[in-house]
Write a protein that holds these residues in place. Structure first.
Motif, mmCIF file in Angstrom:
data_model
loop_
_atom_site.group_PDB
_atom_site.id
_atom_site.type_symbol
_atom_site.label_atom_id
_atom_site.label_comp_id
_atom_site.label_asym_id
_atom_site.label_seq_id
_atom_site.Cartn_x
_atom_site.Cartn_y
_atom_site.Cartn_z
ATOM 1 N N GLU A 70 0.817 -1.214 0.000
ATOM 2 C CA GLU A 70 0.000 0.000 0.000
ATOM 3 C C GLU A 70 0.850 1.263 0.000
ATOM 4 N N PRO A 71 1.880 1.370 0.864
ATOM 5 C CA PRO A 71 2.700 2.583 0.799
ATOM 6 C C PRO A 71 3.327 2.790 -0.591
ATOM 7 N N MET A 72 3.819 1.717 -1.217
ATOM 8 C CA MET A 72 4.397 1.847 -2.560
ATOM 9 C C MET A 72 3.364 2.384 -3.542
ATOM 10 N N TYR A 73 2.184 1.786 -3.526
ATOM 11 C CA TYR A 73 1.107 2.153 -4.436
ATOM 12 C C TYR A 73 0.732 3.625 -4.277
ATOM 13 N N TYR A 74 0.539 4.053 -3.045
ATOM 14 C CA TYR A 74 0.117 5.425 -2.790
ATOM 15 C C TYR A 74 1.231 6.433 -3.055
ATOM 16 N N ILE A 75 2.474 6.063 -2.796
ATOM 17 C CA ILE A 75 3.587 6.965 -3.123
ATOM 18 C C ILE A 75 3.658 7.178 -4.632
ATOM 19 N N LEU A 76 3.544 6.101 -5.393
ATOM 20 C CA LEU A 76 3.566 6.247 -6.853
ATOM 21 C C LEU A 76 2.376 7.065 -7.338
ATOM 22 N N MET A 77 1.203 6.860 -6.752
ATOM 23 C CA MET A 77 0.039 7.677 -7.133
ATOM 24 C C MET A 77 0.310 9.147 -6.829
ATOM 25 N N ALA A 78 0.888 9.418 -5.672
ATOM 26 C CA ALA A 78 1.182 10.801 -5.292
ATOM 27 C C ALA A 78 2.157 11.445 -6.280
ATOM 28 N N LEU A 79 3.028 10.630 -6.860
ATOM 29 C CA LEU A 79 4.044 11.165 -7.764
ATOM 30 C C LEU A 79 3.560 11.308 -9.203
ATOM 31 N N MET A 80 2.263 11.182 -9.429
ATOM 32 C CA MET A 80 1.707 11.529 -10.735
ATOM 33 C C MET A 80 1.881 13.038 -10.943
ATOM 34 N N LYS A 81 2.116 13.746 -9.843
ATOM 35 C CA LYS A 81 2.401 15.176 -9.857
ATOM 36 C C LYS A 81 3.763 15.357 -9.169
ATOM 37 N N GLU A 82 4.560 16.270 -9.650
ATOM 38 C CA GLU A 82 5.878 16.505 -9.037
ATOM 39 C C GLU A 82 5.698 16.954 -7.587
ATOM 40 N N ARG A 83 6.436 16.278 -6.690
ATOM 41 C CA ARG A 83 6.322 16.597 -5.265
ATOM 42 C C ARG A 83 7.642 16.344 -4.555
ATOM 43 N N CYS A 84 7.818 17.037 -3.437
ATOM 44 C CA CYS A 84 8.949 16.766 -2.543
ATOM 45 C C CYS A 84 8.474 15.794 -1.466
ATOM 46 N N GLY A 85 9.381 15.336 -0.622
ATOM 47 C CA GLY A 85 9.067 14.322 0.383
ATOM 48 C C GLY A 85 7.894 14.657 1.282
ATOM 49 N N VAL A 86 7.894 15.846 1.857
ATOM 50 C CA VAL A 86 6.811 16.247 2.762
ATOM 51 C C VAL A 86 5.490 16.272 2.005
ATOM 52 N N ASP A 87 5.518 16.796 0.778
ATOM 53 C CA ASP A 87 4.295 16.847 -0.028
ATOM 54 C C ASP A 87 3.801 15.448 -0.393
ATOM 55 N N ILE A 88 4.729 14.511 -0.601
ATOM 56 C CA ILE A 88 4.346 13.125 -0.898
ATOM 57 C C ILE A 88 3.609 12.531 0.296
ATOM 58 N N MET A 89 4.173 12.714 1.498
ATOM 59 C CA MET A 89 3.525 12.174 2.704
ATOM 60 C C MET A 89 2.130 12.764 2.877
#
Length: 105
Positions: free
Chosen positions: A11-30
């Motif tokens: 789940e964390p992998m899946y959601y991190i990749l979904m979050a990265l459909m838009k450019e983001r930094c670490g805090v924004d990814i979380m």
């Protein structure tokens, strides 16, 4: 790192990749993972940066910007393909459940 490591995404992998459909930094990814999952999935910094490193080594994401210690990332075509494959796998599992439920009624 072999493809087998990412055969099924956690789940964390899946959601991190979904979050990265838009450019983001670490805090924004979380924050995006928390928002997308409606608070169900929490990703701490240790997990996040370990996975970002693995994803980057496998060309699933790429670093887009560095400002001091702040790094931004975005998903690559390979990462999108992996995310889509996992999405299809999950849909298949749901459909299998629905088939089973209909067959027992």
């Amino acid at each position: 790192m072999a493809r087998e490591q990412f055969q099924n995404l956690t789940e964390p992998m899946y959601y991190i990749l979904m979050a990265l459909m838009k450019e983001r930094c670490g805090v924004d990814i979380m924050e995006a993972v928390d928002e997308i999952s409606k608070g169900r999935v929490k990703v701490g910094p240790g997990t996040l940066y370990t996975l970002l490193d693995k994803f980057q080594k496998e060309d699933m994401i790429k670093e887009t910007e560095v400002q001091g210690r702040r790094k931004s990332y975005i998903i690559t075509d390979k990462g999108r393909d992996m995310l889509l494959a996992e999405y299809k796998r999950l849909i298949t599992m749901v459909n299998d459940w629905e088939f089973l439920e209909k067959g027992e009624n």
